[in-house]
Design a protein around this motif. Structure first.
Motif, mmCIF file in Angstrom:
data_model
loop_
_atom_site.group_PDB
_atom_site.id
_atom_site.type_symbol
_atom_site.label_atom_id
_atom_site.label_comp_id
_atom_site.label_asym_id
_atom_site.label_seq_id
_atom_site.Cartn_x
_atom_site.Cartn_y
_atom_site.Cartn_z
ATOM 1 N N SER A 6 0.833 -1.199 0.000
ATOM 2 C CA SER A 6 0.000 0.000 0.000
ATOM 3 C C SER A 6 0.873 1.255 0.000
ATOM 4 N N ILE A 7 0.248 2.362 -0.337
ATOM 5 C CA ILE A 7 0.926 3.657 -0.270
ATOM 6 C C ILE A 7 1.384 3.917 1.164
ATOM 7 N N ILE A 13 8.108 2.802 4.962
ATOM 8 C CA ILE A 13 9.471 2.384 4.611
ATOM 9 C C ILE A 13 10.326 3.600 4.266
ATOM 10 N N VAL A 14 9.786 4.495 3.462
ATOM 11 C CA VAL A 14 10.521 5.705 3.089
ATOM 12 C C VAL A 14 10.815 6.537 4.337
ATOM 13 N N LEU A 55 9.033 6.505 -8.052
ATOM 14 C CA LEU A 55 7.680 6.855 -7.620
ATOM 15 C C LEU A 55 7.070 7.907 -8.542
ATOM 16 N N SER A 56 7.871 8.864 -8.973
ATOM 17 C CA SER A 56 7.384 9.892 -9.897
ATOM 18 C C SER A 56 6.953 9.289 -11.221
ATOM 19 N N GLU A 63 4.460 13.763 -2.003
ATOM 20 C CA GLU A 63 3.978 14.337 -0.755
ATOM 21 C C GLU A 63 3.362 13.247 0.129
ATOM 22 N N GLU A 64 2.584 12.389 -0.481
ATOM 23 C CA GLU A 64 1.935 11.307 0.263
ATOM 24 C C GLU A 64 2.952 10.314 0.822
#
Length: 76
Positions: A6-7, A13-14, A55-56, A63-64
């Motif tokens: 999931s996001i 993790i990030v 991710l981009s 931001e999320e």
């Protein structure tokens, strides 16, 4: 084993990686003569840069995920 994450999972993790990179950057700045600490901070920076790019490309909101800050300004 989960096939997808999931996001929120990615953001967690990030967040852990960002926490570690900030520690590494501080240690590197505190001991400028230790090339290992400098290399460690740079390696973490490169990991975040790769994550940010991937991710981009997938159109996932930085931001999320928690990567909506200037990596170079804050970490180099």
């Amino acid at each position: 084993m989960a096939d997808n994450i999931s996001i929120d999972g990615i953001a967690y993790i990030v967040g852990r990686i960002v926490e570690k990179v900030r520690e590494a950057v501080k240690e590197s700045k505190d001991d400028k003569k230790d090339s290992f600490k400098d290399g460690r901070a740079l390696a973490y920076y490169e990991i975040l840069d790769i994550l940010r790019t991937e991710l981009s490309v997938r159109e996932i909101s930085l931001e999320e995920i928690g990567l909506d800050f200037d990596l170079e300004k804050e970490l180099l």
